[in-house]
Design a protein around this motif. Structure first.
Motif: not given
Length: 253
Positions: A46, A56-57
């Motif tokens: 991430v 992103a996560q």
């Protein structure tokens, strides 16, 4: 930007093939949700995506736990792309595959893929479509020594791909799979070190040369095929498996 504004889930996206797919998808404009049990590895991916301006996560979870997967997917909301990549390996034939080994591989490789499909497919159906890509293996296509339960699990992933592709044609959901041969990842290095101590270099070379092309694939090469299959460039493709194998399936004679 082939995946601009798309929402993608990549299971096992913290390392190896999953890491390469996550980074490639983010570079192409997707918001990537990584489902991974390894918090540190997932967080590093991430961070690397964020440094390059991507989105992103990380969601720390086991894909084998259906309730947890359902909760994560519910929190994500819309899902345009699902990549079922999370998996584990096992060395052994049917006689030295214990029930514990069998269950462990089945829980991650088969049930894990099913759990993600079970959570995501209804969303895609309601929203009017989506793309699913399952990471299978050449072990689902040809006989490989001492890969009994691993081959079984990837055969199931291949079969799930065909079933979902057929059942959801009318809902504009495409489903394909990729069957890599050996890919050089940290997992492979650790796998060799664990199972062939003292013979690491010899075994690496043997495994590399088992591909007629003479080497293992790089994760980024798998990610490029994944990108194509999950983009609109592949809008007419569903219900197919793509060996990416350096000639392993067709040229090993």
């Amino acid at each position: 930007m082939k995946l601009k504004d798309k929402i993608a889930i990549v299971t096992g996206g913290g390392s190896g093939i999953g890491k390469a797919i996550s980074q490639t998808f983010a570079e192409e404009g997707a918001f990537v949700h990584i489902l991974d049990l390894n918090e540190k590895a997932g967080a590093n991916v991430v961070e690397s995506i964020s440094r390059k301006g991507g989105k992103a996560q990380l969601h720390v979870c086991s894909v084998a736990n259906q309730k947890v997967v359902m909760n994560v997917v519910d929190r994500i909301g819309r899902v345009d792309i699902l990549v079922n990549n999370a998996g584990i390996a096992h060395v052994g034939n049917v006689e030295n595959c214990s029930e514990e080994d069998f269950n462990k591989v089945f829980e991650v490789n088969v049930k894990g893929a099913y759990n993600a499909l079970y959570a995501v497919v209804p969303k895609m159906r309601i929203q009017g479509g989506g793309v699913i890509l399952n990471i299978a293996s050449i072990a689902a296509l040809v006989g490989i020594s001492d890969r009994f339960v691993y081959s079984m699990s990837k055969g199931a992933v291949h079969a799930m791909t065909m079933s979902v592709a057929r059942d959801y044609l009318k809902y504009n959901i495409r489903c394909n799979s990729i069957s890599p041969a050996r890919v050089h990842t940290p997992f492979v290095d650790g796998f060799i070190a664990k199972n062939y101590p003292g013979k690491e270099e010899e075994m690496f070379e043997r495994l590399a040369q088992s591909q007629p092309i003479g080497r293992m694939a790089q994760p980024e090469e798998i990610a490029k095929l994944a990108l194509f299959l999950c983009s609109d460039d592949a809008a007419f493709i569903t219900g197919n498996d793509y060996p990416i194998d350096g000639g392993f399936v067709k040229l090993n004679n």
